[in-house]
Design an enzyme around this catalytic site. Sequence first.
Site, PDB file in Angstrom:
ATOM      1  N   CYS A  90      12.031 -11.581   4.914  1.00 57.79           N
ATOM      2  CA  CYS A  90      11.259 -12.638   4.249  1.00 57.79           C
ATOM      3  C   CYS A  90      11.240 -13.851   5.176  1.00 57.79           C
ATOM      4  O   CYS A  90      12.293 -14.410   5.499  1.00 57.79           O
ATOM      5  CB  CYS A  90      11.860 -13.004   2.891  1.00 57.79           C
TER       6      CYS A  90
ATOM      7  N   ASN B 238       0.114 -19.661  -5.304  1.00 58.99           N
ATOM      8  CA  ASN B 238      -0.665 -18.430  -5.356  1.00 58.99           C
ATOM      9  C   ASN B 238       0.265 -17.299  -5.745  1.00 58.99           C
ATOM     10  O   ASN B 238       1.376 -17.194  -5.224  1.00 58.99           O
ATOM     11  CB  ASN B 238      -1.292 -18.145  -3.984  1.00 58.99           C
TER      12      ASN B 238
ATOM     13  N   HIS C  56       6.493 -20.264  -3.589  1.00 56.80           N
ATOM     14  CA  HIS C  56       6.318 -21.536  -2.885  1.00 56.80           C
ATOM     15  C   HIS C  56       5.232 -22.352  -3.566  1.00 56.80           C
ATOM     16  O   HIS C  56       4.266 -21.803  -4.096  1.00 56.80           O
ATOM     17  CB  HIS C  56       5.990 -21.327  -1.405  1.00 56.80           C
TER      18      HIS C  56
HETATM   19  P1  AMP Z   1       0.230 -18.338   0.458  1.00 52.03           P
HETATM   20  O1  AMP Z   1      -0.981 -17.847   1.217  1.00 52.03           O
HETATM   21  O2  AMP Z   1      -0.077 -19.064  -0.794  1.00 52.03           O
HETATM   22  O3  AMP Z   1       1.227 -17.215   0.277  1.00 52.03           O
HETATM   23  O4  AMP Z   1       0.889 -19.417   1.392  1.00 52.03           O
HETATM   24  C1  AMP Z   1       1.723 -19.135   2.465  1.00 52.03           C
HETATM   25  C2  AMP Z   1       1.680 -20.341   3.349  1.00 52.03           C
HETATM   26  O5  AMP Z   1       2.769 -20.257   4.245  1.00 52.03           O
HETATM   27  C3  AMP Z   1       0.409 -20.432   4.195  1.00 52.03           C
HETATM   28  O6  AMP Z   1      -0.257 -21.651   3.889  1.00 52.03           O
HETATM   29  C4  AMP Z   1       0.938 -20.402   5.633  1.00 52.03           C
HETATM   30  O7  AMP Z   1       0.221 -21.231   6.502  1.00 52.03           O
HETATM   31  C5  AMP Z   1       2.369 -20.851   5.441  1.00 52.03           C
HETATM   32  N1  AMP Z   1       3.299 -20.383   6.477  1.00 52.03           N
HETATM   33  C6  AMP Z   1       3.467 -19.123   6.914  1.00 52.03           C
HETATM   34  N2  AMP Z   1       4.428 -19.076   7.854  1.00 52.03           N
HETATM   35  C7  AMP Z   1       4.876 -20.340   8.004  1.00 52.03           C
HETATM   36  C8  AMP Z   1       5.862 -20.952   8.830  1.00 52.03           C
HETATM   37  N3  AMP Z   1       6.596 -20.255   9.710  1.00 52.03           N
HETATM   38  N4  AMP Z   1       6.060 -22.286   8.728  1.00 52.03           N
HETATM   39  C9  AMP Z   1       5.315 -23.023   7.837  1.00 52.03           C
HETATM   40  N5  AMP Z   1       4.389 -22.503   7.037  1.00 52.03           N
HETATM   41  C10 AMP Z   1       4.159 -21.184   7.116  1.00 52.03           C
END
Ligand code: AMP
Length: 112
Positions: free
Chosen positions: A4, A86, A99
């Site tokens: 994760c 989401n 998140h």
């Molecule tokens: P979701 O699409 O709602 O699952 O959101 C996941 C979010 O996590 C997206 O907006 C990504 O840009 C963000 N994300 C993924 N990996 C990272 C990371 N290493 N650091 C910061 N944000 C991240």
Amino acid sequence: MENCIFCKIIAGEISSKKIYEDERCLAFYDIAPMAPQHFLVIPKEHLTGANKIYEEQEALIGHIFGVIRKLTSVIGFSDGFRVVTNCGKDAGQTVDHLHFHVLGGKELGSFN
Ligand code: AMP
């Protein structure tokens, strides 16, 4: 939780632009911002999504929203902000660790 990405961020195995941390949650900037201000608040407990929030998580979720209130007042979302979570494929969830997106810094469009 193994594999994760957000658990790895919590463990410090993957770097992040951290804004806030306490024993229950972590806030950090989204790597691909969708607004001038876009950060995420995640529980340290690995819950896969909003469909795993039960009464046992009431205090945790209340705590997270308290953190969001404090951070948005410090960061200066004077004209408002949006909180989004989401859940599942149809909502476009890409990271299976609960998140809350916090977005602001511009007038955000309405949902369609
Ligand atoms: P979701 O699409 O709602 O699952 O959101 C996941 C979010 O996590 C997206 O907006 C990504 O840009 C963000 N994300 C993924 N990996 C990272 C990371 N290493 N650091 C910061 N944000 C991240």
